[in-house]
Design a protein around this motif. Sequence first.
Motif, PDB file in Angstrom:
ATOM      1  N   ALA A  29       0.819  -1.219   0.000  1.00 13.10           N
ATOM      2  CA  ALA A  29       0.000   0.000   0.000  1.00 13.10           C
ATOM      3  C   ALA A  29       0.851   1.267   0.000  1.00 13.10           C
ATOM      4  N   VAL A  30       2.019   1.227   0.648  1.00 12.08           N
ATOM      5  CA  VAL A  30       2.855   2.424   0.763  1.00 12.08           C
ATOM      6  C   VAL A  30       4.126   2.345  -0.081  1.00 12.08           C
ATOM      7  N   PRO A  32       4.754   2.428  -3.250  1.00  5.42           N
ATOM      8  CA  PRO A  32       4.969   3.436  -4.304  1.00  5.42           C
ATOM      9  C   PRO A  32       5.565   4.739  -3.781  1.00  5.42           C
ATOM     10  N   ARG A  33       5.266   5.107  -2.544  1.00  4.30           N
ATOM     11  CA  ARG A  33       5.847   6.332  -1.978  1.00  4.30           C
ATOM     12  C   ARG A  33       7.347   6.181  -1.794  1.00  4.30           C
ATOM     13  N   LEU A  34       7.780   5.019  -1.299  1.00  9.60           N
ATOM     14  CA  LEU A  34       9.214   4.792  -1.142  1.00  9.60           C
ATOM     15  C   LEU A  34       9.887   4.707  -2.507  1.00  9.60           C
ATOM     16  N   ARG A  35       9.275   4.007  -3.436  1.00 11.35           N
ATOM     17  CA  ARG A  35       9.849   3.876  -4.786  1.00 11.35           C
ATOM     18  C   ARG A  35      10.036   5.252  -5.424  1.00 11.35           C
ATOM     19  N   ALA A  36       9.073   6.144  -5.252  1.00  6.90           N
ATOM     20  CA  ALA A  36       9.171   7.493  -5.831  1.00  6.90           C
ATOM     21  C   ALA A  36      10.356   8.257  -5.242  1.00  6.90           C
ATOM     22  N   GLU A  37      10.579   8.144  -3.946  1.00  8.58           N
ATOM     23  CA  GLU A  37      11.713   8.841  -3.325  1.00  8.58           C
ATOM     24  C   GLU A  37      13.038   8.235  -3.767  1.00  8.58           C
ATOM     25  N   VAL A  63       6.909  -6.738  -1.710  1.00  5.71           N
ATOM     26  CA  VAL A  63       6.936  -5.561  -2.578  1.00  5.71           C
ATOM     27  C   VAL A  63       8.014  -4.588  -2.093  1.00  5.71           C
ATOM     28  N   GLY A  64       8.080  -4.395  -0.795  1.00  7.98           N
ATOM     29  CA  GLY A  64       9.126  -3.545  -0.225  1.00  7.98           C
ATOM     30  C   GLY A  64      10.513  -4.109  -0.494  1.00  7.98           C
ATOM     31  N   GLY A  66      11.305  -5.909  -2.967  1.00  6.27           N
ATOM     32  CA  GLY A  66      11.545  -5.680  -4.389  1.00  6.27           C
ATOM     33  C   GLY A  66      12.077  -4.280  -4.670  1.00  6.27           C
ATOM     34  N   ILE A  67      11.626  -3.303  -3.911  1.00  8.13           N
ATOM     35  CA  ILE A  67      12.137  -1.936  -4.069  1.00  8.13           C
ATOM     36  C   ILE A  67      13.613  -1.891  -3.696  1.00  8.13           C
ATOM     37  N   LEU A  68      13.983  -2.557  -2.617  1.00  6.99           N
ATOM     38  CA  LEU A  68      15.386  -2.583  -2.197  1.00  6.99           C
ATOM     39  C   LEU A  68      16.263  -3.252  -3.246  1.00  6.99           C
ATOM     40  N   VAL A  69      15.818  -4.390  -3.768  1.00  2.00           N
ATOM     41  CA  VAL A  69      16.579  -5.108  -4.794  1.00  2.00           C
ATOM     42  C   VAL A  69      16.666  -4.262  -6.071  1.00  2.00           C
ATOM     43  N   GLY A  70      15.555  -3.622  -6.443  1.00  2.00           N
ATOM     44  CA  GLY A  70      15.565  -2.761  -7.623  1.00  2.00           C
ATOM     45  C   GLY A  70      16.525  -1.594  -7.469  1.00  2.00           C
ATOM     46  N   ALA A  71      16.558  -0.999  -6.282  1.00  2.00           N
ATOM     47  CA  ALA A  71      17.482   0.109  -6.029  1.00  2.00           C
ATOM     48  C   ALA A  71      18.927  -0.379  -6.127  1.00  2.00           C
ATOM     49  N   LEU A  72      19.210  -1.545  -5.575  1.00  2.00           N
ATOM     50  CA  LEU A  72      20.562  -2.100  -5.641  1.00  2.00           C
ATOM     51  C   LEU A  72      20.984  -2.342  -7.086  1.00  2.00           C
ATOM     52  N   THR A  73      20.089  -2.891  -7.877  1.00  2.00           N
ATOM     53  CA  THR A  73      20.392  -3.157  -9.281  1.00  2.00           C
ATOM     54  C   THR A  73      20.692  -1.857 -10.023  1.00  2.00           C
ATOM     55  N   ARG A  74      19.861  -0.846  -9.814  1.00  3.17           N
ATOM     56  CA  ARG A  74      20.070   0.434 -10.485  1.00  3.17           C
ATOM     57  C   ARG A  74      21.366   1.095 -10.048  1.00  3.17           C
ATOM     58  N   ILE A  75      21.668   1.029  -8.755  1.00  3.58           N
ATOM     59  CA  ILE A  75      22.910   1.611  -8.234  1.00  3.58           C
ATOM     60  C   ILE A  75      24.121   0.907  -8.846  1.00  3.58           C
ATOM     61  N   ARG A  76      24.067  -0.399  -8.890  1.00  2.06           N
ATOM     62  CA  ARG A  76      25.193  -1.157  -9.470  1.00  2.06           C
ATOM     63  C   ARG A  76      25.386  -0.830 -10.936  1.00  2.06           C
ATOM     64  N   ASP A  77      24.286  -0.621 -11.670  1.00  6.91           N
ATOM     65  CA  ASP A  77      24.380  -0.290 -13.090  1.00  6.91           C
ATOM     66  C   ASP A  77      25.108   1.031 -13.328  1.00  6.91           C
ATOM     67  N   THR A  78      25.059   1.932 -12.352  1.00  7.26           N
ATOM     68  CA  THR A  78      25.716   3.232 -12.481  1.00  7.26           C
ATOM     69  C   THR A  78      27.023   3.276 -11.683  1.00  7.26           C
ATOM     70  N   HIS A  79      27.456   2.122 -11.172  1.00  7.64           N
ATOM     71  CA  HIS A  79      28.680   2.019 -10.372  1.00  7.64           C
ATOM     72  C   HIS A  79      28.615   2.900  -9.125  1.00  7.64           C
ATOM     73  N   GLY A  80      27.405   3.027  -8.593  1.00 11.57           N
ATOM     74  CA  GLY A  80      27.205   3.794  -7.374  1.00 11.57           C
ATOM     75  C   GLY A  80      27.262   2.888  -6.158  1.00 11.57           C
ATOM     76  N   ARG A  81      26.751   3.411  -5.070  1.00 13.06           N
ATOM     77  CA  ARG A  81      26.824   2.684  -3.807  1.00 13.06           C
ATOM     78  C   ARG A  81      25.509   2.829  -3.048  1.00 13.06           C
ATOM     79  N   LEU A  82      25.014   1.711  -2.535  1.00 13.55           N
ATOM     80  CA  LEU A  82      23.815   1.678  -1.705  1.00 13.55           C
ATOM     81  C   LEU A  82      24.184   1.113  -0.345  1.00 13.55           C
ATOM     82  N   ILE A  83      23.836   1.864   0.694  1.00 10.29           N
ATOM     83  CA  ILE A  83      24.051   1.391   2.059  1.00 10.29           C
ATOM     84  C   ILE A  83      22.699   1.381   2.756  1.00 10.29           C
ATOM     85  N   LEU A  84      22.327   0.240   3.314  1.00  7.71           N
ATOM     86  CA  LEU A  84      21.100   0.133   4.094  1.00  7.71           C
ATOM     87  C   LEU A  84      21.438   0.301   5.572  1.00  7.71           C
ATOM     88  N   VAL A  85      20.685   1.140   6.243  1.00  7.00           N
ATOM     89  CA  VAL A  85      20.832   1.292   7.688  1.00  7.00           C
ATOM     90  C   VAL A  85      19.715   0.479   8.328  1.00  7.00           C
TER      91      VAL A  85
END
Length: 118
Positions: A29-30, A32-37, A63-64, A66-85
């Motif tokens: 339910a929520v 999409p709000r996290l995905r948008a940010e 679903v949540g 999936g957002i984390l995995v999607g963010a990781l994939t996108r970050i890796r594609d740009t050679h960026g870095r994702l850190i989860l707290v």
Amino acid sequence: MIVIPAFDVQRWNNGPCVIVRAAGELDMAVAPRLRAEVDRALETPGHPCLVMDLTEVPFCDSVGLGILVGALTRIRDTHGRLILVVGPGMITHLLTITNLNRHFETCGSLREALDAAA
């Protein structure tokens, strides 16, 4: 009367990193709000550094996740870095039982994550 806890998501810049902090139950339910940010955070040109503070997220569904995995994939594609707290609790357990803990960089506090990103 059933009270549904509110979900809040905030985004701000801190040096080279974009911080996204979520609080509340992360479900379909929520999500999409996290995905948008996350999408807004990843619009940063160059090699993005995204820190996602999930210490106030007591529940996360598929679903949540999936957002984390999607963010990781996108970050890796740009050679960026994702850190989860994350702290001890459901998110850490979810990452462990899905073996995703081997793929995500995690820290126990926002300060620790920002120090690691510096």
